[in-house]
Structure formats: C-alpha cells, structure tokens
Design an enzyme around this catalytic site. Structure first.
Site, mmCIF file in Angstrom:
data_model
loop_
_atom_site.group_PDB
_atom_site.id
_atom_site.type_symbol
_atom_site.label_atom_id
_atom_site.label_comp_id
_atom_site.label_asym_id
_atom_site.label_seq_id
_atom_site.Cartn_x
_atom_site.Cartn_y
_atom_site.Cartn_z
ATOM 1 N N GLU A 441 0.831 -1.209 0.000
ATOM 2 C CA GLU A 441 0.000 0.000 0.000
ATOM 3 C C GLU A 441 0.866 1.261 0.000
ATOM 4 O O GLU A 441 0.529 2.254 0.630
ATOM 5 C CB GLU A 441 -0.903 -0.050 1.229
ATOM 6 C CG GLU A 441 -2.270 0.567 1.105
ATOM 7 C CD GLU A 441 -2.947 0.386 -0.235
ATOM 8 O OE1 GLU A 441 -3.205 -0.779 -0.604
ATOM 9 O OE2 GLU A 441 -3.218 1.388 -0.915
HETATM 10 C C1 LIG Z 1 2.607 -9.963 0.976
HETATM 11 C C2 LIG Z 1 2.434 -8.918 -0.081
HETATM 12 C C3 LIG Z 1 1.164 -8.570 -0.507
HETATM 13 C C4 LIG Z 1 1.001 -7.621 -1.515
HETATM 14 N N1 LIG Z 1 -0.254 -7.351 -1.987
HETATM 15 C C5 LIG Z 1 -0.385 -6.565 -3.092
HETATM 16 C C6 LIG Z 1 -1.645 -6.405 -3.708
HETATM 17 O O1 LIG Z 1 -2.663 -6.927 -3.243
HETATM 18 N N2 LIG Z 1 -1.735 -5.657 -4.829
HETATM 19 C C7 LIG Z 1 -0.640 -5.056 -5.365
HETATM 20 O O2 LIG Z 1 -0.775 -4.407 -6.385
HETATM 21 N N3 LIG Z 1 0.568 -5.170 -4.801
HETATM 22 C C8 LIG Z 1 0.729 -5.922 -3.684
HETATM 23 N N4 LIG Z 1 1.959 -6.089 -3.116
HETATM 24 C C9 LIG Z 1 3.080 -5.392 -3.689
HETATM 25 C C10 LIG Z 1 3.540 -4.206 -2.829
HETATM 26 O O3 LIG Z 1 2.604 -3.181 -2.901
HETATM 27 C C11 LIG Z 1 4.927 -3.791 -3.323
HETATM 28 O O4 LIG Z 1 5.810 -4.801 -2.884
HETATM 29 C C12 LIG Z 1 5.316 -2.446 -2.802
HETATM 30 O O5 LIG Z 1 4.562 -1.447 -3.410
HETATM 31 C C13 LIG Z 1 6.792 -2.140 -3.023
HETATM 32 O O6 LIG Z 1 7.188 -2.445 -4.334
HETATM 33 P P1 LIG Z 1 8.443 -3.372 -4.572
HETATM 34 O O7 LIG Z 1 8.277 -4.591 -3.777
HETATM 35 O O8 LIG Z 1 8.656 -3.514 -6.018
HETATM 36 O O9 LIG Z 1 9.623 -2.586 -3.935
HETATM 37 P P2 LIG Z 1 10.467 -1.399 -4.612
HETATM 38 O O10 LIG Z 1 9.568 -0.491 -5.303
HETATM 39 O O11 LIG Z 1 11.573 -2.010 -5.371
HETATM 40 O O12 LIG Z 1 11.018 -0.697 -3.328
HETATM 41 C C14 LIG Z 1 12.137 -1.174 -2.582
HETATM 42 C C15 LIG Z 1 12.576 -0.079 -1.619
HETATM 43 O O13 LIG Z 1 12.942 1.095 -2.336
HETATM 44 C C16 LIG Z 1 12.209 2.229 -1.898
HETATM 45 N N5 LIG Z 1 11.903 3.072 -3.031
HETATM 46 C C17 LIG Z 1 11.418 2.709 -4.247
HETATM 47 N N6 LIG Z 1 11.218 3.772 -5.011
HETATM 48 C C18 LIG Z 1 11.546 4.852 -4.281
HETATM 49 C C19 LIG Z 1 11.579 6.254 -4.546
HETATM 50 N N7 LIG Z 1 11.151 6.761 -5.679
HETATM 51 N N8 LIG Z 1 11.997 7.065 -3.560
HETATM 52 C C20 LIG Z 1 12.393 6.582 -2.385
HETATM 53 N N9 LIG Z 1 12.388 5.269 -2.098
HETATM 54 C C21 LIG Z 1 11.983 4.421 -3.036
HETATM 55 C C22 LIG Z 1 10.990 1.666 -1.229
HETATM 56 O O14 LIG Z 1 10.498 2.511 -0.233
HETATM 57 C C23 LIG Z 1 11.485 0.353 -0.657
HETATM 58 O O15 LIG Z 1 12.027 0.565 0.611
HETATM 59 C C24 LIG Z 1 2.137 -6.992 -2.086
HETATM 60 C C25 LIG Z 1 3.398 -7.328 -1.611
HETATM 61 C C26 LIG Z 1 3.558 -8.291 -0.653
HETATM 62 C C27 LIG Z 1 4.955 -8.655 -0.226
#
Ligand SMILES: Cc1cc2nc3c(=O)[nH]c(=O)nc-3n(C[C@H](O)[C@H](O)[C@H](O)COP(=O)(O)OP(=O)(O)OC[C@H]3O[C@@H](n4cnc5c(N)ncnc54)[C@H](O)[C@@H]3O)c2cc1C
Lengths: 619, 263
Positions: A441
């Site tokens: 989220e």
């Molecule tokens: C158990 C689980 C349930 C989930 N359920 C859903 C769901 O129902 N629907 C859905 O759509 N998604 C879902 N997700 C996905 C989740 O929303 C994403 O994992 C999350 O948005 C982060 O994206 P990412 O994992 O690609 O991490 P990344 O985007 O790669 O982020 C990694 C780190 O980098 C930081 N970061 C990234 N970009 C920036 C920036 N521009 N500035 C500063 N910091 C940054 C982040 O804060 C984080 O700490 C789920 C994930 C999990 C693990």
C-alpha cells in the site's frame, strides 16, 4: 482468558469519552444511531473476533495457503469464520443503505477492524480487499457494473483484489505494462502479468473480482496513461459464469500472513481475458489515489491491531512469569521470586507498548472520525477542514502506524524473552504478520515522500497550518490544567520543533536543496507521528485526570494512601490512572527527543547522499 | 406458536470478580455483563423453532436497566419482542421470589412454550426455571440439548451418562436447556439484526404492573440468603520433581500422601 485482542475499556474510552462519537447522532446522517447500538456492535465484533477468527490464526499460519494446479486452497480453518463474518453483514457495515450497507459511522467500522485484524489479519485481508474493490465500484462504476459486481462483493459472496504491482512496477506503478485492447463491444482484451496480488486466487469464494491497472494500447507512458479495469476470474455471460482466462501460476512463500494467498496472476494467456473499464480511460491512477486514504488507513490499523494484541499478550505473560527477585533484594538468594512485571525494565517495555498502542488507536480512530465529520458536515468549510486533516494525517497513520506496530511486536517478544522467540507463543507470529504493513500500500518511504512532497505543499501548506491551528485551540484548554503542566510544556516544545522543521522544509523545497528533504522525509514523518500520538495521549490524559479526581472526591480519598486504596478497589480509577501514566511515559520519553530529532533533520548533513556509491562497498 | 425465553444478565465469566465491601456480594461497578450462556442456548433453541415452524419469540427478563442490553442482543439475534421487569423492590430476592415475578409476568403474555437456561452462571442455583413451571402450573423438561415441536407437543433430548433420553410434554410447557457452546453454537447477532432490533418493541414493567408487592418477592420475602463469599485460594505454582523415574515416583507418592493427603 480475557479478551487479548483489544483493550475493550480503552476502545470505549476513545469512542465515547475522547471523540464523543455520540455527537454524530445530532447530524442528519447518523441520527438513528446510538451508543446502545454501538455497544451491541462492539460486543458482537469482539465475540466473532475472539471465538471464530482468532482460533484460526495459528493454524492458518502453520498450514498456509496451498497452490496446486493453478488453484489455491486457503487454510481449512478459514472457511467457517469467513462464513460467519459474511453472514453478519460486516463487510458493508459503514456503507449506505442504498448499496445494502448498514450505514454505521466509519469510526465504528475502524473499531471493529482493529479487533478483526488483531484476531487474524491474514483471514481479514480477504474481506478487507473485497471492501476496497466494492468501494471503487460504488464510486466509479456504472449502474450495471454495480449490479453485476458490487452487490456480490458487499455481501461477501464474491471477493475482490487490487492489482497494481508488476515485476518492474513496484513503488513505481507508472512503469506497468499490462495491456488493454479495445474490442468492438466496448470491452477490453487484457494481457499481462501481475505479481504479489493479495488474495489473488483462493477457494473462499466462488468468484474473484480483480481491479486491475493497465495501459490501453496507444495510451501515454507513465502514470497518465493508466486505466482501471474490472477483471473477474469468472465472467458473467448469458446468465452463466465462464472462465475469463485469469491464471495463477504460483503463490509466494513469505515471512508472514501465510494464510493470505500472495498470487502471481497471468491475464489473457489464451487471449480470452475480458476487462471492463471502470471510470474513464487514463484516469486509473487518479481513481486509485482517491481510494488510497481508506486503504492506507486500514494498513495503519493493521500495525495497531498487532500492537494491541501483542501488548495484551505480553502484559498477561509478565504477570505470570516469575523470574528474579525484587530489585531491592537482588543480592539475597533466598528472596522470593517475583513476576517479571515487577522489574523496572519490564515496566518500561510494557509502558512503551501500552502508550504507543493507546496513542495509535486514538490517532487512527480520530482520522476515521474526521471522515464521519466530512460525511455529515453541514457546510463546505467544515467538510474541507476535516478532509484536510485526513489528507495530511493519512501517510502518518499508514507509515507510523505500521512501523510503531512492528516495534511494539518486537518489544512484546523481548518481554517474553526466549519464549517469545519460539512458536509456543503467538508474539513471533504477530511480528511476522505485522511487517508487511510497512511495505504494501505504498512502502513507508513512499509515504514519507507523500507527506513532505505533496501534503505539506498542496494548497500552499494549508493542511499543516490547519492542523497546527487545531492543536493551538486544544492547547488553550490544556494550559489551564495545573497538574499536567509539565506534560503540556514538553508537548508544546515538541510541537514547536515540528513547526520549525516544517518551515525549514518549506524553504528548502524552494531551492535546489530539494534532495535534502527527500533524505529527511522519513525522520520527519517519524517526528510528525511522535507529536500526533503525543497529542492524542495528552488529550486523553486531560480527560482521564479529571475523571480520576472526581472518583477520588466521591470516595473521599484525600491523601496518597487513601487514593492508592481507591486505585486497588476501583477499576475505573485504575484505568484512568493508567491513561495518565501513558501520557506521562510517552511524552517524557519520546517527545523529549523531538529537539534532537529536529536538530538532526535541520543539520543539513548529507553524508548518505554525498558518499559515492562506491563507498558502499560490496566485497 | 409463541415462545417466551427467560433471559438473565450475568457477569461475564471472564470478568475478574472482586468481593464487595459487605463480604457477601460482588463488586458490580465496571464489570462486563453478558447474557447467561445457558439462556443464550435457550434463545438459540427458540430461534430455530422460529426458523422452522414460524414461532414468535418474546424475551422476558428481570433486572436493572442495564439488562436491556441482553434483551437487545437477543432481539438482534432474531427474537421479536422483549419485556423487562425493572423494579428496585426486587433487589435481594431469592430464587423463589424471582420465579414469582417471572411467573406473574408470564401471565400477561401468550405462550405455548417457555424456554430458559437450566441455571445462571452467576449464582448457579438451578432453581428458577423449575419454580416458574411449578408456579405457572405447566410441565417442565430439564437439561435439554434439543427441542422440536410436533402435534401440540414438545420433544427434547437430554444427555445422560453415555446415552440420551428423549422426553416429551404436552404444550404449554417449560424447557430448561443445558449443553455447551459447542453443542448449540448460538448465532451471532448480524448488523442488519442490530439495526432491526432497535425498532422492535421492548416493554418495561414494575411489580405494581404485575400485581405484586415488594414484600411478596423482595429481600424481606427471601427464604434463602447469601451469608458470605470468599475467593478460592490462589493456585500454587506447579512443581517439577527432579531425579530418575524411580526417585520421582517415590517423591510423588510421598507428596500425594503427606502434602496433598489424597492417598
Ligand atoms: C505480501 C504482499 C502482498 C502484496 N499485496 C499486493 C496487492 O494486493 N496488490 C498489489 O498491487 N501489490 C501488492 N503487493 C506489492 C507491494 O505493494 C509492493 O511490494 C510495494 O509497493 C513495493 O514495491 P516493490 O516490492 O517492487 O519494492 P520497490 O519499489 O523495489 O522498493 C524497494 C525499496 O525502495 C524504496 N523506493 C522505491 N522507489 C523509491 C523512490 N522513488 N523514492 C524513495 N524510495 C523508493 C521503497 O520505499 C522500498 O524501501 C504486495 C506485496 C507483498 C509482499
């Protein structure tokens, strides 16, 4: 065993004594609701949470979801409580009667969610996401879409999901590639892969309605070219449900929430996946953003749910586990062993958990209550005021709520020592289940950017100014309290620090030092959270202290000895004393740090961004 | 068909009980009150008949104003109407006094069946239901775990050691219910149920309305009174015996003999 999910007395304190939600009955919208009904609702919610949902929590964790040939089975123990939840009409509790809801205030909905999340978060995610999907349909759907999908979602007959994430599009949703091609009949053919989709495939309901962000062929790149689609697992066709080419090739194995199926979903592998546009084309991100306040508040509440139950569990344990002797007789091996709650350092941990969970509860309920004030407002000014409060507090609720919830879980394990680290006790599961709230989220880092980069800036800083003005009004009342004057003083100083830092950010934001605000966004959000929670606790202490004095007067307890006796025999007195203690602890121990935190933020120190990437050595 | 369910509000068994200053009653401020669990089974039994044969269900309670909460809960579960006898003069009444009040209240209601828990979990006297049947001059079937109605009769089952007996009585009759939560799984009140409950009729009566006076049913009339209450002794922490199996067995025998004095 008492209810170890939420402190029922404290929930009622926030609802009735602090927020005084009964005042809503004076508005046209909530005229037919009363405390008697709220009490009944809470009683039923707590029973359901305790008797049906909580017993399925450990088993669900152990069993997890099982994927087999594209189908996912949820833990067996989930079916019955889900059925009970569905039958109770809980999904549409705060929805209007026109859509089949019961029209309760949002804040009441939140109070029940706290208990459901504490009892079994993984299970509760299924209806939680369903609710989000149904809300989207309620606000943006056509009548036909509402009848076809929304009605069945609000009753829980079908469930829903939110599909944003793709492998290359996590925090950066704008990078998504799922494609939609317009068909002759106005529907869209969808192709693409989503990952990490909570509750994406499962056997709790016959059908699943996915709300999917995708790009219509030829639409602009980035967030401006994203549209939102309704994509059911089974699509209604000629009065039947037919397969809609949504395939789940697997689910994740993960740290916590084992009962929630985190699914990969392939749409249109066989060119037979139909999606229905929700709202207008290319408006998908805007629509999602509108819904984010609600979902982010819920995720903050997940942190609070775990904080609440972890604290109560650790508290009970600390009264039972004997270890060591009283500090005054530490050298005497024959001294009687005492329960660990008698050790000052354990007290410190308990007070941290108590004050944080109480303060967070109040903050989250307050934001829910603001939503009720928006919904029942009689004029635009009032509506805008409370909407501003909500908008600025949401990233704080989401990020601070989930982070502090996690810290409370961690502290609960510490209170239990080695036993807490082992599966014999549930606190290790709370910790694992809680962690996800800081990631999904919108990861907490992204929340901080939302706060600093958007919420402080929009409407020329009006949101923050309004919030500060509201606290000023509160302080005029608080300063009259002699007994708590020291707490009021610490709070005022901390609040001043927040104002200073915010001004500083305002200036920086206008210069090329802009990256500095990005570097300090998270510490800023934390400072903001400290002060928001400190505010809530101070507000509560002022009420509690007055009530406590009244009880002392009624009991004729004039001196310390007599008052101590009252505290032992009178539950209310003990509760109010505990409320004052929460404020004393949190404000003294945490808000006193505001000055240091503010100093660090305004130091301009940029080591983290200035060191060359090579200096982060990976050997 | 009309069923009246007698419902008592009692302290939640999970509430920490404190003995009051008088040493013979409990401290009632700020304790959590719930519907007596056995009465909840009776409500469930009545609601099942409401579902199957369309019975109308009335909840009858006596107690202070807060008792309304339990009646509303039953109404939210699905009962149709409620009656509360709320009169300070009933304070201190014994089982018989309470039975007289309830029997008098029954007179003003139409009923084919009266259901209630076989006992209330607060004072555990197991008396009121049976006495009401006696005063109302109707048969009583006790400790039922099921209830069916056919041809003007009520048929119930009661578990006895290792078996079940089936009994029936001609209507009107009173049934007291036993069993456990897992046997009955009483339904939860749904939110729509809660919304409807607030519009259902709930009438409050005093002793005068029932044609009774305080000296017939109140504290003065009580033939049974509580003279003292005491808390059970605090449980001693468990003890772990050391040594090999033979030593442990010896030590255990000694403790059972000398300390526990059970062998
Ligand atoms: C158990 C689980 C349930 C989930 N359920 C859903 C769901 O129902 N629907 C859905 O759509 N998604 C879902 N997700 C996905 C989740 O929303 C994403 O994992 C999350 O948005 C982060 O994206 P990412 O994992 O690609 O991490 P990344 O985007 O790669 O982020 C990694 C780190 O980098 C930081 N970061 C990234 N970009 C920036 C920036 N521009 N500035 C500063 N910091 C940054 C982040 O804060 C984080 O700490 C789920 C994930 C999990 C693990």
């Amino acid at each position: 065993m008492a209810n170890l999910l939420v402190d029922e007395r404290d929930v009622k304190f926030v609802l009735y004594e602090q927020l005084d939600i009964e005042q809503l009955s004076n508005t046209a919208k909530y005229a037919e609701y009363s405390k008697e009904m709220y009490d009944l609702v809470l009683e039923q919610a707590w029973k359901l949470a305790e008797n049906e949902m909580a017993p399925a929590n450990r088993k669900g964790d152990e069993q997890g979801c099982v994927w087999e040939d594209g189908k996912v089975r949820v833990p067996e123990s989930y079916h019955r409580p889900y059925e009970m939840y569905k039958q109770g009409g809980w999904l549409s509790m705060a929805e209007a009667a026109e859509v089949g809801g019961q029209g309760f205030p949002v804040v009441m909905g939140l109070a029940t969610i706290e208990a459901f999340g504490a009892a079994n978060l993984s299970l509760f995610l299924y209806p939680g996401l369903t609710h989000g999907a149904a809300r989207l349909l309620e606000v943006y759907g056509t009548k036909e879409q509402q009848r076809t999908f929304m009605d069945k979602l609000y009753t829980g007959e079908w469930s829903g999901t939110m599909c944003l994430t793709e492998p290359q599009a996590g925090s950066d949703v704008g990078a998504l590639r799922t494609k939609a091609i317009l068909n002759d009949d106005g529907t869209y053919s969808i192709s693409g892969t989503k990952i990490f989709i909570s509750c994406g495939e499962h056997d709790l309901t016959e059908n699943i309605v996915h709300m999917v962000l995708a790009r219509i062929e030829g639409a602009p790149a980035g967030t401006k070219g994203i549209s939102l689609f309704i994509i059911p697992k089974l699509r209604p066709e000629n009065g039947e449900l037919v397969d809609n080419d949504v395939v789940c090739p697997g689910i994740e194995h993960k740290l916590g929430i084992h009962g929630s199926a985190t699914s990969t979903l392939n749409f249109g592998e066989n060119n037979n996946c139909i999606g229905y546009l929700l709202g207008e084309a290319n408006q998908g991100m805007r629509i999602m953003f509108q819904m984010m306040n609600e979902s982010r508040l819920f995720v903050g509440m997940q942190g609070q749910s775990h904080a609440s139950t972890a604290y109560l569990y650790a508290l009970q344990y600390s009264k039972e586990r004997t270890q060591g002797s009283d500090a005054s007789r530490i050298k005497d091996p024959t001294a009687p062993r005492v329960a660990i709650i008698n050790h000052p350092d354990v007290r410190r941990m308990l007070m941290f958990m108590k004050s944080v969970s109480e303060g967070l509860r109040a903050l989250l309920y307050y934001v829910g209550f603001c939503d009720d004030l928006v919904r029942s407002a009689e004029n635009d000014q009032e509506r805008e005021k409370y909407q501003d409060f909500i908008d600025i507090l949401i990233p704080v609720c989401k990020a601070y709520g989930s982070d502090m919830g996690f810290r409370v879980c961690e502290t609960a394990i510490q209170v239990l020592g080695g036993y807490g680290y082992c599966q014999e006790h549930p606190v290790e599961q709370f910790l694992r289940d809680c962690k996800i709230a800081s990631i999904y989220e919108g990861a907490n880092g992204i929340q901080a950017l939302d706060l600093v980069g958007r919420k402080l800036v929009i409407k020329r800083g009006q949101l923050f100014k309004r919030l500060i003005a509201e606290t000023e009004e509160f302080l005029r009342w608080a300063r009259r309290n002699f007994e708590l004057r020291e707490l009021v003083a610490i709070f005022e100083a901390a609040r001043q620090q927040l104002i200073e830092v915010t001004k500083y950010f305002g200036l920086k934001g206008m210069t090329e030092d802009y990256p500095e605000t990005l570097l300090y966004a998270t510490p800023y959000l934390e400072l903001f959270g400290d002060i928001a929670v400190g505010f809530m606790l101070l507000w509560q202490a002022l009420i509690a202290q007055r009530r406590l004095q009244e009880i002392y007067v009624d009991a004729g307890a004039k001196d310390a000895q007599a008052q101590r006796e009252v505290l032992v025999s009178n539950r209310s007195a003990a509760f109010y004393r505990g409320k004052v203690a929460s404020a004393e602890f949190f404000i003294t121990n945490i808000l006193s740090l505001a000055k240091g935190k503010a100093k660090a933020i305004m130091s301009g120190q940029r080591a983290a961004v200035e060191i060359p990437e090579e200096a982060f050595t990976l050997t | 068909m009309n069923i009246v369910v007698l419902v008592k509000q009692v302290p939640d068994t999970e509430t920490k009980i404190k003995i009051g200053a008088d040493g013979k009653s409990i401290e009632t401020s700020e304790i959590k009150w719930v519907m007596n669990p056995y009465d909840e089974y009776a409500v469930e039994a009545a609601l099942r008949l409401q579902d199957s044969v369309g019975a109308s269900v009335t909840i009858l309670s006596m107690g202070p104003e807060r008792t309304v909460e339990s009646i509303r809960t039953a109404l939210a579960m699905g009962a149709d109407t409620g009656v509360l006898v709320d009169d300070p003069a009933t304070e201190g009444s014994d089982g018989l006094g309470k039975a007289k009040v309830l029997a008098a209240a029954l007179k003003s209601l139409e009923f084919d069946l009266v259901f209630c828990g076989h006992r209330a979990v607060d004072s555990d006297e197991n008396q009121v239901g049976i006495m009401v049947a006696e005063l109302a001059g109707i048969p009583h079937l006790g400790l039922a775990v099921s209830a069916e109605v056919t041809d003007g009769k009520v048929k119930v089952q009661r578990p006895i050691e290792g078996a079940k007996v089936t009994m029936e009585a001609i209507l009107p009759a009173l049934v007291t219910f036993g069993g456990a939560h897992a046997v009955w799984n009483p339904r939860y009140a749904s939110l729509p149920g809660i919304m409807k409950a607030k519009k259902k009729p709930l009438e409050t009566k005093t002793l005068a309305d029932l044609g009774l006076s305080a000296d017939e049913v109140g504290a003065q009339a009580a033939k049974v009174s509580v003279t003292a209450m005491e808390m059970p002794q605090e449980r001693q922490p468990g003890r772990k015996l050391e040594g090999d199996t033979v030593e442990k067995a010896k030590e255990l025998t000694r403790l059972l003999h000398e300390e526990a004095k059970v062998i």
